[in-house]
Design a protein around this motif. Structure first.
Motif, PDB file in Angstrom:
ATOM      1  N   UNK A  57      -7.158   7.899   9.330  1.00 36.94           N
ATOM      2  CA  UNK A  57      -6.600   9.228   9.073  1.00 36.94           C
ATOM      3  C   UNK A  57      -7.769  10.175   8.837  1.00 36.94           C
ATOM      4  N   UNK A  58      -7.744  11.277   9.551  1.00 31.96           N
ATOM      5  CA  UNK A  58      -8.962  12.085   9.539  1.00 31.96           C
ATOM      6  C   UNK A  58      -8.655  13.548   9.833  1.00 31.96           C
ATOM      7  N   UNK A  59      -9.511  14.417   9.311  1.00 34.17           N
ATOM      8  CA  UNK A  59      -9.407  15.848   9.619  1.00 34.17           C
ATOM      9  C   UNK A  59     -10.043  16.153  10.975  1.00 34.17           C
TER      10      UNK A  59
ATOM     11  N   UNK B   6      -9.984  -0.430  -6.506  1.00 35.96           N
ATOM     12  CA  UNK B   6     -11.278  -0.868  -7.046  1.00 35.96           C
ATOM     13  C   UNK B   6     -12.106  -1.561  -5.973  1.00 35.96           C
ATOM     14  N   UNK B   7     -11.456  -2.488  -5.255  1.00 33.75           N
ATOM     15  CA  UNK B   7     -12.195  -3.262  -4.259  1.00 33.75           C
ATOM     16  C   UNK B   7     -12.629  -2.391  -3.088  1.00 33.75           C
ATOM     17  N   UNK B   8     -11.873  -1.299  -2.856  1.00 38.89           N
ATOM     18  CA  UNK B   8     -12.165  -0.465  -1.681  1.00 38.89           C
ATOM     19  C   UNK B   8     -12.764   0.881  -2.056  1.00 38.89           C
ATOM     20  N   UNK B   9     -13.317   0.977  -3.254  1.00 40.28           N
ATOM     21  CA  UNK B   9     -13.752   2.306  -3.689  1.00 40.28           C
ATOM     22  C   UNK B   9     -14.893   2.856  -2.835  1.00 40.28           C
TER      23      UNK B   9
ATOM     24  N   UNK C  39      -1.843   0.479   1.708  1.00 42.01           N
ATOM     25  CA  UNK C  39      -3.011   0.862   2.508  1.00 42.01           C
ATOM     26  C   UNK C  39      -3.296  -0.183   3.593  1.00 42.01           C
ATOM     27  N   UNK C  40      -3.409   0.294   4.805  1.00 39.39           N
ATOM     28  CA  UNK C  40      -3.775  -0.617   5.900  1.00 39.39           C
ATOM     29  C   UNK C  40      -5.076  -0.133   6.515  1.00 39.39           C
TER      30      UNK C  40
END
Lengths: 658, 477
Positions: free
Chosen positions: A326-328, A499-502, A319-320
């Motif tokens: 990234x998006x709809x 976890x850190x980026x939840x 993951x960067x």
């Protein structure tokens, strides 16, 4: 040999019983701690009834007798020379008697009273004592020793489970109290944690002497409250008190009541279950079956844990930051005309996120720029963003709707990059990021509140590395910012796990979901049917007034003087002016007259010195076109502002083409 | 039901398996289920109504069991212990309010009311009722009285104006005027009432097996199924209940089965369905969709969310049941894959459909046929009335009534259609491809019919629902 074992067993048993008696007796039966003090002719005696309470929030009676002193305080309250009171322990402080002597010196006398479930020593002593007793009984093989062991295990297990049950029902309060500039601030919650998202807690506060107090519960809810009172908050609400001190400074006290239980709680629960369970194994003789099934469950748990670790590591590796973009939006669903900030609407398809890539990925600005477009970015605060306004009524939309055409034939298209919390540093970060979308001109509305001294904007904290680089580039004073807390200069693998980026992942996911609803319905929220127009009568003091921060003004100057960026039209936003009984009354709840006028003069002077494109539009909107705040405009008010800005925008645009 | 509640279920199930001796299991299930009724009852604005409604739930269950017992039989030791234990649990939980401030609900101060309510409500009224029903009322009359009482309560609670009137009366009797009355919430009543009625109807039909008070109480209040079903049958439940002492440990197959259903339920309900909530058709989104296609998207998402939400709850209940040794019935078997509406109703909320089939459709059809009504009319009346009852089970509102009628008419039309095309369908068996096409067309039409029906279900206003239905077909933009 048997005699030896029996003897050793009896000794262990005695030691164990002694330890437990000492522990329980010492904590709950023996006299509490006593402190004696003498300072010159003054004497102090301070004592508590017990050495411990079982759970946080429980109270212990304390007594004091003090002679020949100036003043005595227990906690926040001034007391007489002799007294008795119940002191409730919250886990953060012990009962403390503060004594001010006649010579002005001050000594605090803290009593050593502990909360048993928080104390590692208590847990160790309890477990150790119990183990010694059980081992002693086992070795000594006293009559009916199996039955006795079962009984002890059962009683101990049930006692622990009872503590757990009490803990569940009677969690202790989270208390803050301190004195800042002679203002005593007290705040507490009746819960230390919540069971789930539907659970609630009571927030209590008391400010003495009375001061201006606000409660914020997220960006969308700010309300003034009395100096003392209480209110209920549920689930994921994170209210915090904002206390405005006499000098205008605001201090924040977050009331974060997490939705989980303390490790000590789980330890007590597991230990209780384990004790009852061990007793059951001994009793039923089915230990092997249970062990086998427990091993199976543990194996499943271990494999789950291993998979969790693997997924987290894979995520950390793959993951960067760019992937947050990234998006709809602008693909399956239309881009948003403004950042999807949550308004206080009942049904809102919005998400507050502080991820810049995710933020911009959702915005219509991300679409490729047509050749005939003159791209204008509009910064600003909630009024410019369009508080309570439909997207088509916002300033960006109304400016675009004017159909301005530059001399080279391009259509002026204005993009709304405003955000509800005004902050100059936030605007600069957004402008810096937005450079990649090839703007031709930037309109930057500011107001004195934009330059106030305040805590670091959440967007800055979440994008600390970018902000630090930006500040360094501008040569600004970084110490004014609380960026080190979230700095991601050298993120570890742990910082990049799921976890850190939840929170971030949750925001990105919800941003996509709400995007579908935005696409399907074409609305961002169930807009209220009407908004209240602001009352012009003089009933408000400048309660929100905050001093202008020189650092932030310097930051603005540095950014405005930065070469290699599109032309910027800086303007001072229109403000509401209330009718006052005397000429010197405040303009509104944000601004007293004198400091605001000084700010306008300062800004005009700085603009002239640096030759900025600047205009002061502070009175460009008529007073009956303000809605629920001194910077919030009705659609017609925005129209007035738009009409005032249009020729300036077109002039600057044409000048930039030349 | 929250994830925390489910976590407690799991811890309880493991402790139950590992730490209890075989003979303790049935008793522990009884006590846990009784405690759960109190635990899950929300605080209500009427003082002590939370504890009162939980107590009445238990008391009525005892009464239902009592009136279905033979008058010549005396209480067994098991029944006596159950009664004492049950009264003990109720009194213990009522007494707790004296000790624990947070259990007092909205009541500001200590009072003798909880204990008195529990004593009078449970002990007094129940005892008097038991004696009266046994001494002065014929068994059949007692059962009919009880059925009438339950149906009356059901109608009262499910009809909003009546429920509001009841709250207002209670409010005026108990509270000062400055406190606003809150809605009356009797948690689990829809399911509990249908279990009571099932016992009473079966007794009347002479089909009720001999069940102890302990089995009846645990069956009605069984905590995994208390909030959202399924509605088990008492004979099936008690058969499992009696085998609890033989539940062996280790038994990893049972652990795996139960665990898998639990996880599947959590995934369906808490991960997928809850995420889809935002995207589903709702009274708010129904006003704003900007094209028919977008409306269909919202509607389909609603249908999928509803299925995942409800079947997720069922999976969780079945999973916990398996871990505890009780096999609850299935409630959903791929309903959206069915090729006709009758098959859909055999696979959607199966236990409720079966209940209505046994106790409404079948007796009504028999009665009408005995009165020589034309068969087609019998089918029409029985199907429409049965589906109307299913609709009104969700609430006595026009929307649910129309939803029930929608499906009743659908079932009737399907019946007529299938009768008339039976020969065609039989001939199609020789041609598998054509049969497949026939099935696919049937599936497609059934799915659209069911999805369109959800419009009545989700929108509380019939007029708005009708407008949305038209807009879905491009009319009324």
């Amino acid at each position: 040999m048997n005699k030896l074992k029996r003897g050793a067993g009896l000794i262990l048993l005695l030691i164990g019983i002694g330890e437990l008696l000492l522990l329980l007796g010492g904590l709950f039966i023996a006299d509490g701690p006593t402190l004696h003090g003498q300072q010159g002719a003054a004497t102090v005696q301070f004592e508590a009834d017990r050495r411990a309470v079982l759970l946080p929030g429980q109270c212990v009676p304390v007594r004091w007798q003090v002679d020949g002193v100036e003043a005595v305080y227990l906690g926040r309250d001034g007391q007489g020379g002799v007294g008795e009171q119940s002191f409730c322990l919250d886990g953060t402080e012990r009962p403390t008697l503060a004594v001010v002597f006649v010579d002005g010196s001050r000594i605090a006398y803290p009593l050593d009273v502990v909360i048993a479930v928080y104390s590692l020593e208590v847990w160790l002593a309890l477990t150790g004592g119990l183990s010694l007793v059980l081992a002693g009984i086992w070795l000594a093989k006293i009559a009916h020793y199996r039955l006795i062991m079962q009984g002890i295990l059962l009683v101990a297990g049930l006692a622990l489970l009872a503590v757990v049950a009490l803990w569940l029902i009677h969690p202790g309060p989270l208390v803050i109290h301190e004195t800042v500039d002679d203002v005593y601030i007290y705040s507490s919650t009746d819960r230390r944690w919540l069971l789930d998202g539907e659970d609630c807690f009571l927030l209590e506060w008391d400010i003495d002497p009375a001061a201006t107090v606000y409660i914020r519960s997220g960006v969308r809810e700010i309300h003034t409250v009395a100096s003392s009172g209480e209110d209920e908050y549920c689930g994921y609400e994170r209210p915090y008190l904002e206390v405005v001190l006499p000098d205008g400074r605001a201090i924040h006290y977050p009331a974060i009541v997490p939705i989980f239980v303390l490790p000590q709680f789980w330890a007590a629960l597991l230990l209780g279950l384990a004790l009852v369970g061990v007793r059951q194994w001994l009793w039923s003789g089915n230990a092997s079956g249970v062990r086998q099934e427990a091993r199976f469950v543990l194996r499943v748990a271990a494999k789950t844990l291993a998979l969790l670790v693997v997924f987290n590591l894979l995520f950390a590796l793959l993951f960067t930051d760019d992937m947050a973009g990234l998006s709809l939006y602008n693909w399956l669903v239309p881009g948003r005309p403004r950042f999807p900030t949550n308004m206080a609407e009942a049904e809102a398809y919005t998400v507050n996120t502080n991820s810049l890539p995710a933020f911009f990925a959702a915005h219509e600005l991300r679409q490729s720029k047509p050749e005939d477009e003159f791209r204008v970015l509009l910064l600003g605060d909630s009024g410019i963003w369009g508080w309570h306004l439909h997207p088509e009524d916002t300033l960006a939309a109304q400016l675009t709707a004017l159909g301005l055409t530059t001399d080279d034939g391009r259509q002026v298209q204005v993009y709304n990059l405003a955000g509800p919390i005004p902050a100059v540093d936030r605007d600069i970060l957004v402008m810096d990021y937005a450079q990649r979308y090839d703007p031709d001109l930037i309109i930057w509305p500011i107001t004195k509140y934009t330059l106030r001294e305040t805590e670091t904007h959440p967007l800055l904290r979440e994008n600390a590395a970018e902000m630090q680089a930006l500040l360094a580039g501008l040569g600004s004073d970084m110490t004014a910012y609380d960026l080190q807390l979230h700095s991601s200069d050298n993120p570890t693998v742990l910082d990049q796990t799921i976890f850190a980026n939840q929170d971030l992942l949750n925001e990105i996911f919800r941003l996509q979901l709400t995007g579908v609803m935005w696409g399907v319905t074409g609305i961002e929220a169930e807009y209220g049917s009407s908004y209240r127009l602001i009352d012009r009568s003089p009933q408000r003091s400048a309660a929100f007034a905050a001093p202008l921060d020189e650092n932030r003004l310097d930051l603005l100057t540095a950014w405005m003087n930065e070469p290699d960026q599109p032309p910027i039209l800086l303007f001072n936003e229109p403000i509401f002016v209330q009718e006052n009984e005397d000429d010197s009354g405040p303009y509104n709840i944000l601004y007293d007259q004198e400091p605001y006028d000084a700010y306008r003069a300062l800004l005009a002077d700085r603009a002239a010195t640096n030759e900025w494109s600047y205009v002061d539009l502070w009175d460009a909107v008529t007073m009956d076109e303000y809605t629920d705040g001194p910077l919030h405009y009705s659609p017609a008010g925005v129209g007035q502002l738009s009409a005032a800005l249009a020729p300036l925008v077109l002039d600057l645009a044409n000048n930039s083409i030349e | 039901m929250t994830l925390t509640t489910i976590a407690f279920f799991i811890i309880f199930a493991l402790a139950y398996r590992w730490f209890l001796s075989p003979n303790q299991r049935g008793w522990v299930l009884l006590i846990a289920s009784e405690i759960f009724v109190f635990w899950i009852s929300p605080a209500l604005s009427i003082p002590y109504l939370d504890i009162g409604l939980a107590t009445v739930t238990i008391a009525l269950t005892v009464l239902v069991w009592w009136v279905t017992q033979s008058r010549t039989a005396s209480l067994t030791t098991d029944d006596k212990i159950t009664l004492v234990l049950t009264i003990g649990v109720v009194l213990f939980l009522a007494t707790l309010r004296y000790l624990l401030p947070s259990w007092r609900g909205l009541t500001p101060a200590l009072s003798v009311w909880p204990l008195l309510l529990a004593l009078v409500g449970f002990g007094g009224v129940l005892f008097v009722t038991l004696v009266i029903t046994r001494r002065f009322v014929k068994p059949v009359s007692a059962v009919w009285l009880l059925i009438a009482l339950i149906v009356l309560l059901f109608i009262m609670l499910k009809t909003e104006p009546l429920a509001e009137a009841l709250v207002t009366v209670l409010h005026q009797l108990t509270l000062p005027e400055d406190i606003l009355p809150a809605p009356l919430i009797w948690i689990g009543f829809s399911y509990v009432a249908f279990r009571w009625l099932h016992i009473l109807f079966d007794w009347r039909a002479g089909q009720l097996p001999v069940v102890s008070l302990r089995e009846t109480l645990t069956y009605v209040l069984f905590f995994p199924a208390f909030l959202a079903g399924p509605i088990d049958r008492v004979e099936s439940f008690s058969a499992d209940y009696r085998t609890l002492p033989a539940l062996s440990v280790p038994e990893t197959t049972r652990l795996l089965d139960g665990g898998e259903r639990l996880l599947l339920g959590i995934l369906k309900k808490f991960v997928i369905a809850d995420s889809l909530t935002l995207l589903a058709l709702s009274p708010a989104t129904a006003q704003h969709f900007t094209s028919p296609a977008r409306g269909w998207l919202l509607l389909y998402i609603y249908g999928i969310r509803l299925f995942l939400d409800f079947s997720g709850y069922t999976d969780i209940a079945i999973g916990v049941g398996i871990l505890l040794g009780i096999r609850l019935p299935e409630n959903f078997t791929r309903p959206y894959r069915k090729a006709n509406i009758a098959a859909f109703w055999r696979s959607w909320h199966i236990t409720l459909s079966n209940w209505v089939r046994f106790y409404i459709f079948a007796p009504l059809s028999r009665t009408l046929l005995r009165r020589h009504w034309p068969p087609l009319l019998v089918v029409f009346v029985a199907q429409v009335f049965s589906m109307l009852i299913i609709g009104l089970w969700h609430g006595f509102t026009w929307s649910f009534a129309v939803w029930g009628l929608w499906h009743g008419l659908g079932l009737f039309m399907h019946k007529v259609w299938s009768d008339r095309t039976r020969r065609v369908y039989l001939r199609l068996r020789q041609k598998p491809r054509l049969q497949k096409v026939w099935s696919v067309v049937g599936w497609f039409l059934t799915l659209q019919f069911v999805m369109l029906g959800w419009v009545w279900f989700v929108l509380p206003d019939v007029e708005q629902a009708a407008q949305v239905l038209l807009k879905l077909f491009g009319v009324g933009w």
